[in-house]
Design a protein around this motif. Structure first.
Motif, PDB file in Angstrom:
ATOM      1  N   LEU A  27      17.606  29.056 -35.759  1.00 42.36           N
ATOM      2  CA  LEU A  27      19.035  28.789 -35.932  1.00 42.36           C
ATOM      3  C   LEU A  27      19.814  29.072 -34.652  1.00 42.36           C
ATOM      4  N   GLU A  28      19.351  30.051 -33.861  1.00 41.35           N
ATOM      5  CA  GLU A  28      20.040  30.375 -32.614  1.00 41.35           C
ATOM      6  C   GLU A  28      20.054  29.175 -31.666  1.00 41.35           C
TER       7      GLU A  28
ATOM      8  N   ASP B  12      22.468  26.569 -33.105  1.00 49.78           N
ATOM      9  CA  ASP B  12      23.864  26.959 -32.904  1.00 49.78           C
ATOM     10  C   ASP B  12      24.283  26.814 -31.439  1.00 49.78           C
TER      11      ASP B  12
ATOM     12  N   ALA C 131      27.211  24.521 -30.013  1.00 52.13           N
ATOM     13  CA  ALA C 131      28.300  25.082 -29.213  1.00 52.13           C
ATOM     14  C   ALA C 131      28.493  24.307 -27.915  1.00 52.13           C
TER      15      ALA C 131
ATOM     16  N   ASN D  26      30.707  21.926 -31.414  1.00 49.42           N
ATOM     17  CA  ASN D  26      30.403  22.058 -32.850  1.00 49.42           C
ATOM     18  C   ASN D  26      30.810  20.819 -33.652  1.00 49.42           C
TER      19      ASN D  26
ATOM     20  N   GLU E 136      27.031  20.098 -37.930  1.00 44.61           N
ATOM     21  CA  GLU E 136      26.662  21.348 -38.593  1.00 44.61           C
ATOM     22  C   GLU E 136      25.249  21.763 -38.182  1.00 44.61           C
ATOM     23  N   THR E 137      24.921  23.013 -38.438  1.00 47.35           N
ATOM     24  CA  THR E 137      23.566  23.519 -38.207  1.00 47.35           C
ATOM     25  C   THR E 137      23.065  24.208 -39.467  1.00 47.35           C
TER      26      THR E 137
END
Length: 361
Positions: free
Chosen positions: A37-38, A41, A45, A49, A52-53
């Motif tokens: 997920l990092e 995201d 970023a 954005n 969605e993630t």
């Protein structure tokens, strides 16, 4: 209402370009998912954005059950270890697009054809450069002949292209393994990077020597386009690199890959070498596909050729995926499991705005 597009592995090399194309076509409807997920995201970023993630483990049933709510189309930008996730999508009426270059992945998913029809799901396999665009080139030739007896399909990739870890793993997995292909109805075993094929790609590439490799298109087009025999060959924009791989194969160096320690060493070495090649600009960001075919037209034997070249194979893959996703999202397609060329043609890509430069003779 199911109105989202899920890109699994959307922060990887091919996944990024796929995501770029999809967010242009479907603003606020794209979700980038994966186990990290990092990374997802951080990628979001970088681009304000605009998508969605989601953290998603395709091998965990609870994660899949939770993650696939409100999803209309799934784009798989990874090479999964099994078909469980694809099966789940198909049985739950979720449309599925697979970008994997592996024939084993496509063959195993194809077995769910009846389930897809029953559950009103459409699954499109071989969506990318090869298989994908290469198959559409063969289809173009088949439309100009009564019968294609033989098709030699050559793929060239540039060392200046950014190749992700999955792409390097795909090469290492296939350079060490023999593969079996039907030739005139009989199974025949081939060693990768031993048998050579001389061809002429469209300019600026020109004459090249490519080597037999375990590319999926040679398994697919006899099934979808009634080609008697198909062969796939592979090379790099660097003639020296291509010849070096063949020499290393012949002297048995790649046999060390069966040992995990050496496999990891080769993986790091290849990734580092490709990174240095890009930085020093000693390799080009280019790709090429050339099909040399023999067939029958009006009762006469003919030889004909079709090819294309371009830059950034990850970008063209993302564009073709976005094309397929747009078709599935709109709903104007039959249910079942199909390869790209069974549903679409080069003309369809052109109408969508994807116009690869084609040389036909």
């Amino acid at each position: 209402m199911s109105d989202k597009i899920l890109v699994v592995g959307g922060y990887g090399q091919v996944g990024r370009y796929t995501t770029f194309e999809l967010i242009n076509a479907f603003p606020k409807k794209v979700i980038v998912a994966g186990r990290n997920l990092e990374k997802a995201d951080a990628f979001a970023a970088e681009h304000n954005n605009v998508f969605e993630t989601m953290k998603l483990d395709i091998y965990d049933k609870e994660s899949v059950n939770a993650g696939l709510k409100n999803i209309r189309v799934v784009v798989m930008c990874l090479s999964p270890k099994n078909t469980d996730f694809a099966e789940y999508c198909i049985k739950n009426g979720i449309h599925y697009i697979d970008v994997s270059p592996s024939n084993d992945v496509a063959k195993n998913i194809y077995q769910y054809k009846q389930e897809a029809e029953s559950n009103h799901s459409t699954c499109i396999l071989g969506v990318g450069l090869a298989p994908g665009l290469s198959n559409l080139l063969v289809k173009k030739l088949s439309q100009n002949a009564d019968k294609i007896k033989k098709a030699d399909i050559s793929l060239l990739l540039g060392l200046g292209e950014k190749h992700g870890a999955d792409g390097v793993k795909w090469f290492l997995d296939n350079i060490q393994r023999n593969f079996i292909l039907k030739v005139d109805g009989t199974d025949k075993k081939f060693k990768p990077f031993i048998q050579k094929h001389k061809t002429v790609f469209p300019e600026p590439l020109g004459k090249r020597t490519a080597y037999r490799f375990n590319l999926a298109d040679q398994f697919i087009v006899p099934q979808t386009l009634s080609v008697d025999n198909a062969s796939s060959y592979y090379c790099y924009d660097s003639k020296f690199a291509t010849a070096s791989v063949s020499v290393l194969k012949r002297i048995g160096i790649f046999g060390l890959l069966k040992h995990r320690t050496f496999y990891n060493l080769f993986l790091k070495l290849f990734i580092s070498t490709l990174s240095v090649t890009r930085k020093m600009k000693t390799g080009a960001d280019i790709y090429g596909i050339q099909v040399d075919a023999e067939g029958i037209k009006n009762g006469q034997k003919i030889q004909f050729h079709i090819g294309t070249t371009g830059v950034n194979n990850s970008l063209i893959t993302g564009q073709i995926v976005a094309f397929a996703a747009t078709k599935l999202f709109a709903g104007n397609h039959p249910a079942g499991v199909f390869y790209l060329e069974e549903l679409y043609s080069l003309d369809d890509l052109n109408d969508f705005g994807i116009k690869p430069k084609i040389t036909l003779s």
